[in-house]
Motif scaffolding. Sequence first.
Motif, mmCIF file in Angstrom:
data_model
loop_
_atom_site.group_PDB
_atom_site.id
_atom_site.type_symbol
_atom_site.label_atom_id
_atom_site.label_comp_id
_atom_site.label_asym_id
_atom_site.label_seq_id
_atom_site.Cartn_x
_atom_site.Cartn_y
_atom_site.Cartn_z
ATOM 1 N N GLN A 1 89.534 33.698 72.602
ATOM 2 C CA GLN A 1 88.549 32.678 72.888
ATOM 3 C C GLN A 1 87.462 32.709 71.818
ATOM 4 N N VAL A 2 87.188 31.549 71.247
ATOM 5 C CA VAL A 2 86.163 31.448 70.222
ATOM 6 C C VAL A 2 85.172 30.363 70.603
ATOM 7 N N GLN A 3 83.984 30.477 70.055
ATOM 8 C CA GLN A 3 82.959 29.473 70.283
ATOM 9 C C GLN A 3 83.190 28.283 69.369
ATOM 10 N N LEU A 4 83.210 27.095 69.942
ATOM 11 C CA LEU A 4 83.395 25.867 69.194
ATOM 12 C C LEU A 4 82.205 24.956 69.448
ATOM 13 N N ALA A 5 81.522 24.586 68.393
ATOM 14 C CA ALA A 5 80.333 23.747 68.476
ATOM 15 C C ALA A 5 80.625 22.388 67.867
ATOM 16 N N PRO A 25 82.154 30.144 64.316
ATOM 17 C CA PRO A 25 81.427 31.093 63.476
ATOM 18 C C PRO A 25 82.302 31.795 62.447
ATOM 19 N N GLU A 26 83.561 32.019 62.750
ATOM 20 C CA GLU A 26 84.485 32.657 61.836
ATOM 21 C C GLU A 26 85.902 32.375 62.284
ATOM 22 N N ASP A 111 97.047 23.902 77.231
ATOM 23 C CA ASP A 111 96.672 25.297 77.420
ATOM 24 C C ASP A 111 95.940 25.866 76.210
ATOM 25 N N TYR A 112 95.235 25.023 75.477
ATOM 26 C CA TYR A 112 94.399 25.524 74.399
ATOM 27 C C TYR A 112 93.374 26.510 74.960
ATOM 28 N N LYS A 113 93.067 27.541 74.183
ATOM 29 C CA LYS A 113 92.297 28.670 74.698
ATOM 30 C C LYS A 113 90.790 28.474 74.599
ATOM 31 N N SER A 114 90.358 27.712 73.621
ATOM 32 C CA SER A 114 88.933 27.500 73.396
ATOM 33 C C SER A 114 88.648 26.011 73.334
#
Length: 125
Positions: A1-5, A25-26, A111-114
Amino acid sequence: QVQLAQSGGGSVQAGGSLTLSCAAPEYSYSMYCMAWFRQAPGKEREGVAAASVDGRTRYVDSVKGRFTISRDNDKVTLNLQMNSLTVEDTAMYFCAAGPFAWPSCSTERNDYKSWGQGTQVIVSP
């Protein structure tokens, strides 16, 4: 899971253009596949376009020739350039990321994780 802005979106006249962006972020393997989804009021969420980290792309038929999905891997950014917009494109747009190898990097899976927070696109006649 990653942060998506997400950024971008807004209102535009039919026939106009708009660009959406989605930044992380990366990079991580969980972002091998990224995609744009949209959901109009009273409608089910649908996949619009998908892109793998190595540049392969897919589009739903309704946006082919009008929308372009692209990735800037240095900036860890996903973009959606939308041209020739119609009122039918009005929806809330979401970016998404998942660890799916290219054959599975699809606009048809849910089923995308983020997920990004969403941004509104309104196309007026």
